[in-house]
Design a protein around this motif. Structure first.
Motif, PDB file in Angstrom:
ATOM      1  N   PHE A 150      30.727  37.163  39.558  1.00 29.30           N
ATOM      2  CA  PHE A 150      31.706  37.820  40.537  1.00 29.30           C
ATOM      3  C   PHE A 150      31.048  38.629  41.728  1.00 29.30           C
ATOM      4  O   PHE A 150      31.505  39.105  42.519  1.00 29.30           O
ATOM      5  CB  PHE A 150      32.708  38.714  40.038  1.00 29.30           C
ATOM      6  CG  PHE A 150      33.627  37.743  39.186  1.00 29.30           C
ATOM      7  CD1 PHE A 150      34.937  37.056  39.789  1.00 29.30           C
ATOM      8  CD2 PHE A 150      33.424  38.148  37.705  1.00 29.30           C
ATOM      9  CE1 PHE A 150      35.523  36.615  38.708  1.00 29.30           C
ATOM     10  CE2 PHE A 150      34.264  37.618  36.996  1.00 29.30           C
ATOM     11  CZ  PHE A 150      35.164  36.497  37.306  1.00 29.30           C
ATOM     12  N   ASP A 182      31.426  39.745  34.732  1.00 31.91           N
ATOM     13  CA  ASP A 182      31.163  40.622  35.930  1.00 31.91           C
ATOM     14  C   ASP A 182      30.208  41.631  35.541  1.00 31.91           C
ATOM     15  O   ASP A 182      30.430  42.753  35.366  1.00 31.91           O
ATOM     16  CB  ASP A 182      32.630  41.167  36.240  1.00 31.91           C
ATOM     17  CG  ASP A 182      32.733  42.279  37.428  1.00 31.91           C
ATOM     18  OD1 ASP A 182      31.831  41.933  38.374  1.00 31.91           O
ATOM     19  OD2 ASP A 182      33.535  43.030  37.570  1.00 31.91           O
ATOM     20  N   ALA A 187      34.298  42.969  40.591  1.00 28.20           N
ATOM     21  CA  ALA A 187      35.447  41.965  40.543  1.00 28.20           C
ATOM     22  C   ALA A 187      36.691  42.749  40.885  1.00 28.20           C
ATOM     23  O   ALA A 187      36.954  43.741  40.517  1.00 28.20           O
ATOM     24  CB  ALA A 187      35.572  41.099  39.323  1.00 28.20           C
ATOM     25  N   ASN A 188      37.610  41.776  41.377  1.00 26.06           N
ATOM     26  CA  ASN A 188      39.131  42.321  41.755  1.00 26.06           C
ATOM     27  C   ASN A 188      39.861  41.306  41.105  1.00 26.06           C
ATOM     28  O   ASN A 188      39.663  40.133  40.798  1.00 26.06           O
ATOM     29  CB  ASN A 188      39.225  42.584  43.157  1.00 26.06           C
ATOM     30  CG  ASN A 188      39.210  41.377  44.038  1.00 26.06           C
ATOM     31  OD1 ASN A 188      39.982  40.453  43.924  1.00 26.06           O
ATOM     32  ND2 ASN A 188      38.053  40.869  44.767  1.00 26.06           N
ATOM     33  N   PRO A 189      41.038  41.578  40.754  1.00 22.55           N
ATOM     34  CA  PRO A 189      42.012  40.849  40.176  1.00 22.55           C
ATOM     35  C   PRO A 189      42.287  39.577  40.918  1.00 22.55           C
ATOM     36  O   PRO A 189      42.472  38.223  40.298  1.00 22.55           O
ATOM     37  CB  PRO A 189      43.184  41.607  40.036  1.00 22.55           C
ATOM     38  CG  PRO A 189      42.745  43.159  39.916  1.00 22.55           C
ATOM     39  CD  PRO A 189      41.812  43.083  40.935  1.00 22.55           C
ATOM     40  N   HIS A 191      40.347  37.702  42.992  1.00 25.08           N
ATOM     41  CA  HIS A 191      39.097  36.944  42.516  1.00 25.08           C
ATOM     42  C   HIS A 191      39.102  36.479  40.907  1.00 25.08           C
ATOM     43  O   HIS A 191      38.840  35.430  41.002  1.00 25.08           O
ATOM     44  CB  HIS A 191      37.925  37.743  42.996  1.00 25.08           C
ATOM     45  CG  HIS A 191      36.590  36.758  42.948  1.00 25.08           C
ATOM     46  ND1 HIS A 191      35.462  37.678  43.378  1.00 25.08           N
ATOM     47  CD2 HIS A 191      36.303  35.576  42.964  1.00 25.08           C
ATOM     48  CE1 HIS A 191      34.435  36.497  43.295  1.00 25.08           C
ATOM     49  NE2 HIS A 191      34.851  35.363  42.971  1.00 25.08           N
ATOM     50  N   VAL A 192      39.360  37.280  40.130  1.00 26.69           N
ATOM     51  CA  VAL A 192      39.501  36.777  38.834  1.00 26.69           C
ATOM     52  C   VAL A 192      40.208  35.720  38.714  1.00 26.69           C
ATOM     53  O   VAL A 192      40.023  34.664  38.007  1.00 26.69           O
ATOM     54  CB  VAL A 192      39.562  38.088  38.060  1.00 26.69           C
ATOM     55  CG1 VAL A 192      40.145  37.809  36.594  1.00 26.69           C
ATOM     56  CG2 VAL A 192      38.460  39.119  37.973  1.00 26.69           C
ATOM     57  N   SER A 193      41.651  36.026  39.014  1.00 27.61           N
ATOM     58  CA  SER A 193      42.444  34.975  39.095  1.00 27.61           C
ATOM     59  C   SER A 193      42.138  33.498  39.364  1.00 27.61           C
ATOM     60  O   SER A 193      42.325  32.596  38.717  1.00 27.61           O
ATOM     61  CB  SER A 193      43.929  35.455  39.563  1.00 27.61           C
ATOM     62  OG  SER A 193      44.456  36.351  38.682  1.00 27.61           O
ATOM     63  N   PHE A 212      33.957  41.989  31.281  1.00 24.39           N
ATOM     64  CA  PHE A 212      34.220  42.680  32.567  1.00 24.39           C
ATOM     65  C   PHE A 212      33.558  43.931  32.305  1.00 24.39           C
ATOM     66  O   PHE A 212      33.545  44.548  31.169  1.00 24.39           O
ATOM     67  CB  PHE A 212      35.774  42.734  32.929  1.00 24.39           C
ATOM     68  CG  PHE A 212      36.252  41.615  33.356  1.00 24.39           C
ATOM     69  CD1 PHE A 212      35.921  41.008  34.475  1.00 24.39           C
ATOM     70  CD2 PHE A 212      37.352  40.976  32.802  1.00 24.39           C
ATOM     71  CE1 PHE A 212      36.507  39.973  34.968  1.00 24.39           C
ATOM     72  CE2 PHE A 212      37.880  40.069  33.162  1.00 24.39           C
ATOM     73  CZ  PHE A 212      37.573  39.420  34.238  1.00 24.39           C
ATOM     74  N   THR A 218      37.936  48.771  37.889  1.00 26.71           N
ATOM     75  CA  THR A 218      38.856  47.668  38.026  1.00 26.71           C
ATOM     76  C   THR A 218      38.936  46.817  36.524  1.00 26.71           C
ATOM     77  O   THR A 218      39.659  45.778  36.521  1.00 26.71           O
ATOM     78  CB  THR A 218      38.525  46.840  39.320  1.00 26.71           C
ATOM     79  OG1 THR A 218      37.153  46.343  38.920  1.00 26.71           O
ATOM     80  CG2 THR A 218      38.894  47.401  40.477  1.00 26.71           C
ATOM     81  N   ASN A 222      41.227  43.548  35.755  1.00 24.59           N
ATOM     82  CA  ASN A 222      40.795  42.117  35.718  1.00 24.59           C
ATOM     83  C   ASN A 222      40.926  41.547  34.511  1.00 24.59           C
ATOM     84  O   ASN A 222      41.039  40.330  34.452  1.00 24.59           O
ATOM     85  CB  ASN A 222      39.222  42.475  35.894  1.00 24.59           C
ATOM     86  CG  ASN A 222      38.851  42.760  37.489  1.00 24.59           C
ATOM     87  OD1 ASN A 222      39.717  42.643  38.217  1.00 24.59           O
ATOM     88  ND2 ASN A 222      37.854  43.524  37.679  1.00 24.59           N
ATOM     89  N   ALA A 226      42.863  37.822  34.281  1.00 21.00           N
ATOM     90  CA  ALA A 226      42.206  36.516  33.645  1.00 21.00           C
ATOM     91  C   ALA A 226      42.880  36.087  32.652  1.00 21.00           C
ATOM     92  O   ALA A 226      43.012  34.719  32.739  1.00 21.00           O
ATOM     93  CB  ALA A 226      40.743  37.313  32.918  1.00 21.00           C
TER      94      ALA A 226
END
Length: 314
Positions: A150, A182, A187-189, A191-193, A212, A218, A222, A226
């Motif tokens: 990430f 990560d 990372a942010n949610p 981007h993770v999704s 993570f 975060t 995250n 995920a």
């Protein structure tokens, strides 16, 4: 996103004995490392990253890898994972006779790959495929982690297409799963999704594991994102310890206690005993000589009704 999108059970991988300790300056005894593994098992952990087989000059905390393995309790229901970076490390892990799964690491950028393991990003993919092949040939299993999925501490942004392509290449080696890490907690949610969903599609039917760090607070968000996107395995470290010696600014992993509390309260089974995790947090805090980052370790679990508490104390 509705609750129906979430799985009923998540597999947790305890990485505290390796990733949790590898960057700590205080020398941890072999006996305490083995005790941490034993306590994790008592708390319900069934996959544990117990050590890494790397150059002890580079990671002094892991210099006792062979001794740790020799002292591991013999359990038919627990998978012991050894992190390795190259063929020599793989052979060392196999020779212990106590490691069940080899963990390989591929790195998303050339600069970080050179700092972490002295090879290019493409070279790290090739090395990971070789490690998985060695594991399979020895009757073990192999898994691969894509570090800095990430964001990179040296090169900044990492293209999603690059990570997806790496995952597809690693999948050809037939690992049990591929993890998105990560490494520096950027990372942010959203981007993770997105990335978890894309990688799942690229490596189907292999599962995605996630790893993570909570460097910027975060980590738990995250994890939740995920799982909502389809990840079924989550790495975590008791106490929230962790960090990478070769990644400037990397801080602790998401804490096992915190992840277990969040998921269990949400109706997602982890197979872990929160009370035992909290007890282990307090024990490990004494070993480390400092408070640990985990929030649930400080606050405790969900409060019991007063009537229940009084009955238990009677």
């Amino acid at each position: 996103m509705t609750d129906k999108m979430y799985t009923a059970k998540i597999e947790m991988v305890e990485v505290g004995p390796r990733d949790g300790l590898q960057n700590e300056k205080v020398s941890i005894s072999t006996a305490d490392k083995i005790a941490l593994v034993e306590r994790a098992i008592e708390a319900g952990s069934r996959r544990i990253e117990v050590t890494s087989f790397v150059n002890p000059r580079a990671v002094p905390q892991m210099a006792d890898a062979d001794a740790v393995c020799a002292g591991l309790p013999a359990r038919q229901d627990v998978t012991y994972i050894g992190l390795v970076m190259n063929g020599r490390g793989a052979e060392r892990a196999i020779e212990t006779g106590r490691i069940h799964q080899l963990g390989a690491v591929a790195v998303s950028t050339d600069t970080f790959a050179m700092a972490n393991q002295g090879q290019t990003s493409d070279g790290s993919v090739d090395a990971s495929c070789d490690i998985i092949a060695r594991a399979n040939a020895a009757g073990l299993t192999g898994q691969a982690t894509i570090a800095a999925s990430f964001g990179c501490p040296f090169e900044g942004e990492v293209g999603e297409d690059r990570v997806v392509a790496m995952a597809a290449a690693l999948a050809t080696a037939e690992p049990v799963e591929i993890a998105l890490a990560d490494t520096i907690g950027v990372a942010n949610p959203a981007h993770v999704s997105r990335l978890v969903a894309r990688v799942l599609e690229a490596i189907d039917p292999l599962p995605v594991r996630v790893h993570f760090h909570n460097t910027r607070g975060t980590g738990l968000a995250n994890v939740w994102a995920a799982i909502g996107a389809g990840a079924t395995v989550v790495d975590a470290s008791i106490g929230g310890l962790g960090g990478c010696p070769f990644a400037p600014g990397a801080a602790g992993n998401v804490a096992t206690e915190d992840v277990a509390y969040m998921l269990e309260r949400a109706g997602i089974s982890t197979g872990l005993d929160l009370d035992r995790l909290i007890e282990t947090n307090r024990w490990l805090s004494g070993v480390m000589g400092k408070p640990l980052p985990a929030m649930v370790g400080k606050a405790g679990g969900f409060p019991q009704a007063r009537e229940e508490t009084e009955k238990e104390s009677a």
